[in-house]
Design a protein around this motif. Sequence first.
Motif, PDB file in Angstrom:
ATOM      1  N   ILE A  20      42.991  36.646  29.445  1.00 46.67           N
ATOM      2  CA  ILE A  20      41.572  36.258  29.508  1.00 46.67           C
ATOM      3  C   ILE A  20      41.381  35.213  30.605  1.00 46.67           C
ATOM      4  O   ILE A  20      40.459  35.299  31.422  1.00 46.67           O
ATOM      5  N   TRP A  21      42.280  34.222  30.625  1.00 44.63           N
ATOM      6  CA  TRP A  21      42.182  33.216  31.696  1.00 44.63           C
ATOM      7  C   TRP A  21      42.314  33.876  33.074  1.00 44.63           C
ATOM      8  O   TRP A  21      41.622  33.490  34.019  1.00 44.63           O
ATOM      9  N   ALA A  22      43.178  34.851  33.166  1.00 51.37           N
ATOM     10  CA  ALA A  22      43.382  35.526  34.459  1.00 51.37           C
ATOM     11  C   ALA A  22      42.107  36.228  34.920  1.00 51.37           C
ATOM     12  O   ALA A  22      41.767  36.218  36.117  1.00 51.37           O
ATOM     13  N   ILE A  23      41.365  36.804  33.986  1.00 50.65           N
ATOM     14  CA  ILE A  23      40.087  37.449  34.337  1.00 50.65           C
ATOM     15  C   ILE A  23      39.103  36.401  34.858  1.00 50.65           C
ATOM     16  O   ILE A  23      38.426  36.601  35.873  1.00 50.65           O
ATOM     17  N   GLY A  24      39.051  35.257  34.157  1.00 45.72           N
ATOM     18  CA  GLY A  24      38.144  34.192  34.597  1.00 45.72           C
ATOM     19  C   GLY A  24      38.489  33.679  35.972  1.00 45.72           C
ATOM     20  O   GLY A  24      37.603  33.408  36.797  1.00 45.72           O
ATOM     21  N   GLU A  25      39.768  33.565  36.236  1.00 44.16           N
ATOM     22  CA  GLU A  25      40.215  33.105  37.551  1.00 44.16           C
ATOM     23  C   GLU A  25      39.821  34.112  38.635  1.00 44.16           C
ATOM     24  O   GLU A  25      39.248  33.750  39.655  1.00 44.16           O
ATOM     25  N   ARG A  26      40.155  35.365  38.362  1.00 44.03           N
ATOM     26  CA  ARG A  26      39.987  36.401  39.385  1.00 44.03           C
ATOM     27  C   ARG A  26      38.514  36.686  39.681  1.00 44.03           C
ATOM     28  O   ARG A  26      38.109  36.775  40.831  1.00 44.03           O
ATOM     29  N   HIS A  27      37.721  36.772  38.633  1.00 48.37           N
ATOM     30  CA  HIS A  27      36.353  37.272  38.831  1.00 48.37           C
ATOM     31  C   HIS A  27      35.271  36.187  38.897  1.00 48.37           C
ATOM     32  O   HIS A  27      34.151  36.477  39.306  1.00 48.37           O
ATOM     33  N   VAL A  28      35.578  34.979  38.445  1.00 47.18           N
ATOM     34  CA  VAL A  28      34.537  33.939  38.455  1.00 47.18           C
ATOM     35  C   VAL A  28      34.979  32.717  39.260  1.00 47.18           C
ATOM     36  O   VAL A  28      34.291  32.290  40.181  1.00 47.18           O
ATOM     37  N   ALA A  29      36.143  32.160  38.908  1.00 49.72           N
ATOM     38  CA  ALA A  29      36.567  30.918  39.560  1.00 49.72           C
ATOM     39  C   ALA A  29      36.849  31.121  41.043  1.00 49.72           C
ATOM     40  O   ALA A  29      36.317  30.390  41.889  1.00 49.72           O
ATOM     41  N   LYS A  30      37.657  32.100  41.332  1.00 44.33           N
ATOM     42  CA  LYS A  30      38.064  32.287  42.728  1.00 44.33           C
ATOM     43  C   LYS A  30      36.874  32.604  43.643  1.00 44.33           C
ATOM     44  O   LYS A  30      36.718  31.958  44.684  1.00 44.33           O
ATOM     45  N   PRO A  31      36.022  33.554  43.290  1.00 45.25           N
ATOM     46  CA  PRO A  31      34.885  33.844  44.185  1.00 45.25           C
ATOM     47  C   PRO A  31      33.953  32.658  44.386  1.00 45.25           C
ATOM     48  O   PRO A  31      33.317  32.540  45.435  1.00 45.25           O
ATOM     49  N   SER A  32      33.854  31.789  43.371  1.00 44.70           N
ATOM     50  CA  SER A  32      32.905  30.667  43.485  1.00 44.70           C
ATOM     51  C   SER A  32      33.561  29.403  44.021  1.00 44.70           C
ATOM     52  O   SER A  32      32.870  28.442  44.366  1.00 44.70           O
ATOM     53  N   GLY A  33      34.888  29.385  44.055  1.00 40.14           N
ATOM     54  CA  GLY A  33      35.589  28.194  44.521  1.00 40.14           C
ATOM     55  C   GLY A  33      35.531  27.046  43.527  1.00 40.14           C
ATOM     56  O   GLY A  33      35.722  25.894  43.897  1.00 40.14           O
ATOM     57  N   ARG A  34      35.261  27.342  42.270  1.00 37.72           N
ATOM     58  CA  ARG A  34      35.186  26.293  41.243  1.00 37.72           C
ATOM     59  C   ARG A  34      36.444  26.324  40.366  1.00 37.72           C
ATOM     60  O   ARG A  34      37.147  27.330  40.313  1.00 37.72           O
ATOM     61  N   THR A  35      36.673  25.218  39.667  1.00 38.60           N
ATOM     62  CA  THR A  35      37.845  25.124  38.799  1.00 38.60           C
ATOM     63  C   THR A  35      37.475  25.518  37.378  1.00 38.60           C
ATOM     64  O   THR A  35      36.577  24.928  36.772  1.00 38.60           O
ATOM     65  N   LEU A  36      38.180  26.513  36.865  1.00 38.31           N
ATOM     66  CA  LEU A  36      37.928  26.982  35.503  1.00 38.31           C
ATOM     67  C   LEU A  36      38.478  25.972  34.503  1.00 38.31           C
ATOM     68  O   LEU A  36      39.663  25.635  34.546  1.00 38.31           O
ATOM     69  N   ARG A  37      37.615  25.466  33.636  1.00 41.24           N
ATOM     70  CA  ARG A  37      38.019  24.386  32.724  1.00 41.24           C
ATOM     71  C   ARG A  37      38.179  24.840  31.270  1.00 41.24           C
ATOM     72  O   ARG A  37      38.966  24.267  30.536  1.00 41.24           O
ATOM     73  N   ALA A  38      37.377  25.797  30.874  1.00 38.44           N
ATOM     74  CA  ALA A  38      37.377  26.181  29.455  1.00 38.44           C
ATOM     75  C   ALA A  38      36.678  27.529  29.302  1.00 38.44           C
ATOM     76  O   ALA A  38      36.158  28.088  30.270  1.00 38.44           O
ATOM     77  N   ARG A  39      36.700  28.014  28.084  1.00 37.47           N
ATOM     78  CA  ARG A  39      35.890  29.191  27.797  1.00 37.47           C
ATOM     79  C   ARG A  39      35.280  29.038  26.408  1.00 37.47           C
ATOM     80  O   ARG A  39      35.868  28.400  25.527  1.00 37.47           O
ATOM     81  N   ALA A  40      34.098  29.596  26.279  1.00 39.53           N
ATOM     82  CA  ALA A  40      33.445  29.631  24.969  1.00 39.53           C
ATOM     83  C   ALA A  40      33.636  31.037  24.428  1.00 39.53           C
ATOM     84  O   ALA A  40      33.380  32.016  25.139  1.00 39.53           O
ATOM     85  N   GLU A  41      34.072  31.121  23.175  1.00 38.12           N
ATOM     86  CA  GLU A  41      34.337  32.433  22.585  1.00 38.12           C
ATOM     87  C   GLU A  41      33.401  32.667  21.415  1.00 38.12           C
ATOM     88  O   GLU A  41      33.228  31.783  20.563  1.00 38.12           O
ATOM     89  N   LEU A  42      32.814  33.815  21.415  1.00 39.76           N
ATOM     90  CA  LEU A  42      31.931  34.155  20.300  1.00 39.76           C
ATOM     91  C   LEU A  42      31.969  35.656  20.077  1.00 39.76           C
ATOM     92  O   LEU A  42      32.480  36.410  20.914  1.00 39.76           O
ATOM     93  N   LEU A  43      31.450  36.072  18.934  1.00 34.49           N
ATOM     94  CA  LEU A  43      31.413  37.498  18.624  1.00 34.49           C
ATOM     95  C   LEU A  43      30.069  38.086  19.059  1.00 34.49           C
ATOM     96  O   LEU A  43      29.047  37.384  19.079  1.00 34.49           O
ATOM     97  N   ALA A  44      30.094  39.364  19.354  1.00 33.64           N
ATOM     98  CA  ALA A  44      28.870  40.034  19.798  1.00 33.64           C
ATOM     99  C   ALA A  44      27.756  39.896  18.761  1.00 33.64           C
ATOM    100  O   ALA A  44      26.577  39.777  19.106  1.00 33.64           O
ATOM    101  N   LYS A  45      28.131  39.856  17.487  1.00 34.13           N
ATOM    102  CA  LYS A  45      27.094  39.776  16.452  1.00 34.13           C
ATOM    103  C   LYS A  45      26.287  38.481  16.541  1.00 34.13           C
ATOM    104  O   LYS A  45      25.133  38.442  16.116  1.00 34.13           O
ATOM    105  N   SER A  46      26.888  37.416  17.097  1.00 28.29           N
ATOM    106  CA  SER A  46      26.135  36.167  17.275  1.00 28.29           C
ATOM    107  C   SER A  46      24.998  36.368  18.273  1.00 28.29           C
ATOM    108  O   SER A  46      23.933  35.763  18.143  1.00 28.29           O
ATOM    109  N   VAL A  47      25.250  37.196  19.269  1.00 29.72           N
ATOM    110  CA  VAL A  47      24.211  37.491  20.270  1.00 29.72           C
ATOM    111  C   VAL A  47      23.115  38.341  19.643  1.00 29.72           C
ATOM    112  O   VAL A  47      21.923  38.044  19.774  1.00 29.72           O
ATOM    113  N   TYR A  48      23.542  39.388  18.930  1.00 27.14           N
ATOM    114  CA  TYR A  48      22.555  40.270  18.307  1.00 27.14           C
ATOM    115  C   TYR A  48      21.719  39.527  17.259  1.00 27.14           C
ATOM    116  O   TYR A  48      20.538  39.810  17.080  1.00 27.14           O
TER     117      TYR A  48
END
Lengths: 164, 151
Positions: free
Chosen positions: B78-106
Amino acid sequence: MPIPTLGLGPYASDRAISPEAQRLRNVHWKARDAERSQSVSIEEPYLRTAAAIVEAAQEANRPNWDAHNGLPVTQGTLTQAFALLDLLPSVLSEPEVAVHPDGEIAFEWMFGPRRFLSASINASGRISFAALMGHSRLHGTEYLLDALPEPLTYALRQLHKAAA
Amino acid sequence: MRFLSLLRTLFGSSIKQRPDPEFARLPEQEEPLSRFLFSTKSHFSIEKKLVKPGAFLPEPTTLETSVFRTTGLLSSEIWAIGERHVAKPSGRTLRARAELLAKSVYSVALNIHPDNNPERHATIVGWPTEKNEQLMLAAQLAAESALNLRT
């Protein structure tokens, strides 16, 4: 503790620019400085929050600061945030300061996952707020005038009461 | 067709794999989602170990909140996805992630658009235009999510 001001000078919360306003501003700040020297314990949270506003604004001073296409904080928003800070009663616990993706500066009181208030202000002085108080929710829009808007006072009172 | 076949033969190893179509379907209620976080001031509180509403507020221009579907992945993946697709393209440092279930959105009447581009990417959509309403929903998502700090 010196506070970096991003070019605002010590009068960040004052939005008037006329000579008369300048005179009144000097009187106000002299009085405030005198008051501060007598009540250091009360003013320390104010100064820490002021510093937190500046730090948050500096972190969000360029487009895409959040890696999610966030807008930067503008000078106008920063000025309004200081004006809102001036209206916060000193009896409140210190808020955390955040910047939202739209560039608004938010004051946040977090007492737990379902007990918090977030109130963000934009460059026109519009305050958007949302509070979770257990199972109760409160949200709305107010404008910055000369006193803390009543719904915010109410939410803060409820949250502090529950935390006591 | 012969031309395409020739291309595949010549460059097959360097042609990107197509995203798994499984992730083009709507997430199930219990499916985990991750929102990658970059600001220690605006996205989460280390001291209180809480995710802040600002972590879920939508992008101001698109009114969408970017998330990744993390079902079946190890934490390191999961961290690798964040690095590859969000952190690296934006040049920002990935610090954390928020995890939730889809049902919370619905449950707050928001929806998930599984664009699957890149693979596993989706966006939380259906945000109201009024800021205070967005904030209320974002606060509810934050309250339902768990903070996972990057060590």
